[in-house]
Design an enzyme around this catalytic site. Structure first.
Site, PDB file in Angstrom:
ATOM      1  N   GLU A   1      -2.940   1.225   8.868  1.00 20.45           N
ATOM      2  CA  GLU A   1      -3.624   1.966   9.930  1.00 20.45           C
ATOM      3  C   GLU A   1      -3.281   3.457   9.857  1.00 20.45           C
ATOM      4  O   GLU A   1      -2.849   4.072  10.834  1.00 20.45           O
ATOM      5  CB  GLU A   1      -3.330   1.358  11.315  1.00 20.45           C
TER       6      GLU A   1
ATOM      7  N   GLU B   1      -5.829  -7.852   9.355  1.00 20.17           N
ATOM      8  CA  GLU B   1      -5.457  -8.105  10.763  1.00 20.17           C
ATOM      9  C   GLU B   1      -6.705  -8.524  11.500  1.00 20.17           C
ATOM     10  O   GLU B   1      -7.695  -7.776  11.528  1.00 20.17           O
ATOM     11  CB  GLU B   1      -4.844  -6.857  11.411  1.00 20.17           C
TER      12      GLU B   1
HETATM   13  O1  AHR Z   1      -0.803  -6.679  15.234  1.00 21.80           O
HETATM   14  C1  AHR Z   1      -0.369  -5.727  16.153  1.00 21.80           C
HETATM   15  C2  AHR Z   1      -0.696  -4.305  15.730  1.00 21.80           C
HETATM   16  O2  AHR Z   1      -2.077  -4.124  15.710  1.00 21.80           O
HETATM   17  C3  AHR Z   1      -0.269  -3.900  14.350  1.00 21.80           C
HETATM   18  O3  AHR Z   1       1.056  -3.500  14.304  1.00 21.80           O
HETATM   19  C4  AHR Z   1      -1.177  -2.757  14.050  1.00 21.80           C
HETATM   20  O4  AHR Z   1      -1.420  -2.601  12.666  1.00 21.80           O
HETATM   21  C5  AHR Z   1      -2.422  -3.077  14.845  1.00 21.80           C
HETATM   22  O5  AHR Z   1      -2.847  -1.999  15.592  1.00 21.80           O
END
Ligand code: AHR
Length: 494
Positions: free
Chosen positions: A173, A296
């Site tokens: 990110e 994610e």
């Molecule tokens: O999964 C929780 C968080 O969500 C992670 O650390 C981040 O990459 C995303 O914003």
């Protein structure tokens, strides 16, 4: 009667097992308590890893596990997590609840966990606050076999043999918690950092660039243009929020039918995202050499009342089961571009497969869906389509009543996974298989009230059962799928 058309003779590509991947971050009770309790814990463990959790994860055939973050990755300095535990640096986990991170779970422990589970490690390295040298040396530490400063240090720490590490993420990110960069800046940084991440011996890295936040197609465009030829994979992150609004996520267990459909509608958006990112990537990579990695995904609700807001601990209901089923069907169907996906997160965080409390463990409905879908791993996607009808309570939140994907497994069996998105209606389904006769069927069903979930008091409230409400016909299989359910049919065919 809904019609499900399947043509087992038309194969559409391999479903990479890595689509069934998971993610474990130093966040809340995921690593500590959830997975790692330390060698001296009374909770049964092998070298500090909970035996019950590892056994449950082995059953799932987890192919790959991403670590150490997440946002934590760009604050993590790997050298703090090696060597004698008593000497390891303590730090504050500023992102996640201000907890003291004692670094007792580091590289050696993560590799040990992967060995115990039998999965590939996916290391997400620090680009945001780490140096090029630090990243380069981490790769050397883990994978170099010979005489070098890092291989020597590894041996001093008790591990002479290098590990195999394929998946390497270069920043997380980077548009947000990983450094607030523009895509142009990140793409150039990516090019520089990845240059020094070497392939040692026969260890070939699969390099993963940080991808877009949900529908930021410009990020994908710029990063592909500037750095596409230096990467093997590009990630994308998308979380299912019922309203799409971070300030109104809502409870994980207390919701009504309207919110049910809203949530499913939001999760179906994954299809649009993947299609559009794929189109942008194809401008630069029409052969689809670079994989899209949804590293994610999952639901994000309010934390359970009374728990630390920074720990992201939430329950998992049948709504989560449907979110999992729908997303996995979407990934299967896009297996020409989607090469990996990692649900967030493994234990005790967000849409977890497993929840723990002291020495107790429960398997969530999400866990059961992964278990039912595991047969798709490394299978050939098979051509299928459904005559679905639109259902829901509001015009702008209509969803298809049914959602499917089909594969021909390595076991030569046809695997049909189908979800019923209705909270109240069961549907008759007639599946029609082209030029194929069905010989036998075995089926498993996960079905319960739309906000049902397992608790430590009642761990088996939502559990898969054998499903018998089907008939083998001349054309295929007919069955009645109950409301609010996930069904897996395994068919021997000729
Ligand atoms: O999964 C929780 C968080 O969500 C992670 O650390 C981040 O990459 C995303 O914003």
């Amino acid at each position: 009667m809904a019609k499900l058309y399947i043509n087992p003779k038309v194969k559409k590509g391999k479903i990479n097992k890595e689509i069934y991947g998971h993610f474990s971050e130093h966040l809340g009770r995921c690593i500590y308590e959830g997975i790692y309790v330390g060698e001296n814990s009374e909770i049964p463990n092998v070298n500090g890893m909970r035996k019950d959790v590892v056994a449950a994860l082995k059953e799932l055939n987890i192919p790959v596990l991403r670590w150490p973050g997440g946002c934590f990755a760009d604050e993590y300095h790997w050298k703090d997590g090696i060597g004698p535990k008593e000497n390891r640096k303590k730090m504050v986990n500023t992102h996640w609840g201000g907890l003291v991170e004692d670094n007792s779970f580091g590289t050696h422990e993560f590799m040990e966990l992967c060995e115990q589970i039998g999965c590939e490690p996916y290391i997400n390295a620090n680009l945001g606050s780490g140096t090029v040298q630090e990243m380069s040396e981490w790769v050397e530490y883990m994978t170099f076999d010979g005489i070098s400063p890092m291989a020597g240090l590894r041996a001093e720490n008790g591990r002479k043999e290098p590990w195999k590490v394929k998946y390497l993420g270069v920043g997380n990110e980077s548009w947000g918690c990983g450094g607030n960069m523009t895509p142009e800046h990140y793409a150039n940084e990516y090019r520089r950092y990845q240059t020094y991440c070497r392939n040692y011996g026969d260890n070939k890295l699969y390099k993963i660039a940080c991808g877009a936040n949900a529908d930021d197609y410009n990020w994908t465009d710029v990063v592909m243009k500037i750095a596409g030829r230096h990467m093997d994979g590009l990630s994308v992150h998308y979380y299912t929020l019922p309203t799409g609004d971070w300030s109104k996520k809502g409870s994980s267990t207390e919701f009504d039918e309207q919110v049910w459909y809203q949530t499913l509608k939001k999760t179906l958006y994954m299809e649009t995202l993947i299609t559009n990112h794929d189109t942008v990537m194809s401008k630069y990579d029409p052969e689809k050499r670079v994989g899209l990695l949804v590293d994610e995904w999952g639901t994000w609700f309010d934390v359970e009342p009374g728990t630390n807001p920074g720990f992201l601990y939430q329950q998992s209901t049948m709504r989560d089961a449907l979110v999992a089923g729908i997303n996995l069907n979407i990934f299967n169907k896009h297996c020409d571009r989607v090469k990996m996906a990692n649900i967030a997160q493994l234990v005790n965080v967000l849409q977890a497969a497993i929840l723990t409390e002291g020495d107790k463990l429960i398997l969530t409905p999400t866990y059961h869906v992964f278990n039912m879908y595991k047969h798709h791993q490394e299978a050939q996607l098979v051509d299928s389509s459904l005559e679905a009808e639109l259902i829901g309570l509001e015009d702008n939140n209509k969803v298809p009543n049914l959602h499917e994907s089909v594969s021909m497994g390595e076991d030569n069996k046809l695997h049909i996974t189908i979800n019923n998105l209705s909270v109240s209606e069961a549907y008759e389904v007639e599946s029609i298989l082209a030029e194929t006769k069905v010989r036998t069927v075995k089926a498993t069903l996960l079905s319960a009230g739309f906000n049902s979930y397992n608790t430590f008091e009642k761990p088996d409230a939502v559990e898969p059962v054998e499903f018998k409400d089907y008939k083998i016909t001349d054309k295929g299989i007919s069955f009645k799928i109950p409301a609010c359910s996930v069904l897996h049919l395994e068919a021997e065919v000729e």
